[in-house]
Scaffold this motif. Structure first.
Motif, PDB file in Angstrom:
ATOM      1  N   LYS A  32      -6.599   3.636   0.974  1.00 40.59           N
ATOM      2  CA  LYS A  32      -7.726   3.809   0.056  1.00 40.59           C
ATOM      3  C   LYS A  32      -8.781   2.738   0.337  1.00 40.59           C
ATOM      4  N   GLN A  37     -14.988   6.740  -1.773  1.00 44.26           N
ATOM      5  CA  GLN A  37     -14.020   7.441  -2.600  1.00 44.26           C
ATOM      6  C   GLN A  37     -12.992   8.183  -1.759  1.00 44.26           C
ATOM      7  N   TRP A  39      -8.821   8.987  -0.240  1.00 47.11           N
ATOM      8  CA  TRP A  39      -7.778   8.434   0.623  1.00 47.11           C
ATOM      9  C   TRP A  39      -7.966   8.978   2.031  1.00 47.11           C
TER      10      TRP A  39
END
Length: 159
Positions: A32, A37, A39
């Motif tokens: 992350k 924003q 993964w």
């Protein structure tokens, strides 16, 4: 002697490399980032004069604190321009990661805030759509021991 002015005038292509690392349960290692924003697979930009494989290994060393055990290229994905970022050729290399390596992961806190082992079917809930689209074909390429060619995460007639 090469025409240096001609070569300098040619368009340049951006490149990135990522590692698709699976544990013994078939889960995918995702990281992350702190600066965007979602993964992602560990990896990053290919530096000037660097090969995609070298970039993948370097990025894993920087991001995870380990040298990945890679088995080969599983896909090349041409990603079109998006969100003000130029098009990029993404090279995804497959490999494995052990429980001990997962426990030893050391993230650079200025770049990555967390890591997770995710079941492949959970990736679409975690990753941006263009990353999630790449996952199925990449996993298939890993399982089949071959590289697939994608465009924006979608298979082409050559995939």
């Amino acid at each position: 002697m090469p025409d240096l002015a001609y070569y300098a005038s040619l368009p340049r292509t951006r490149g990135a490399a990522a590692a698709l690392l699976l544990d013994d349960l078939g889960r995918v290692l995702l990281v992350k980032p702190t600066y965007k924003q979602g993964w992602f697979l560990p990896g990053g930009v290919i530096e000037a004069g660097e090969s995609p494989l070298t970039a993948c290994v370097r990025e894993c060393q920087e991001e995870l604190g380990l040298t990945p055990r890679l088995t080969g290229l599983v896909c090349v994905d041409w990603a079109p321009p998006r969100d003000g970022v130029d098009a990029v050729n993404v090279f995804v290399f497959g490999g494995s990661i052990t429980a001990a390596e997962i426990a030893a992961v050391r993230l650079p806190p200025e770049e990555l805030s967390d890591h997770v082992m995710a079941a492949p079917e959970k990736v679409p809930e975690l990753a941006p759509a263009h990353i999630a689209r790449r996952m199925g074909p990449s996993l298939r390429g890993l399982a089949e021991g071959r590289a697939l060619y994608l465009e924006d995460g979608r298979e082409t007639p050559f995939g």
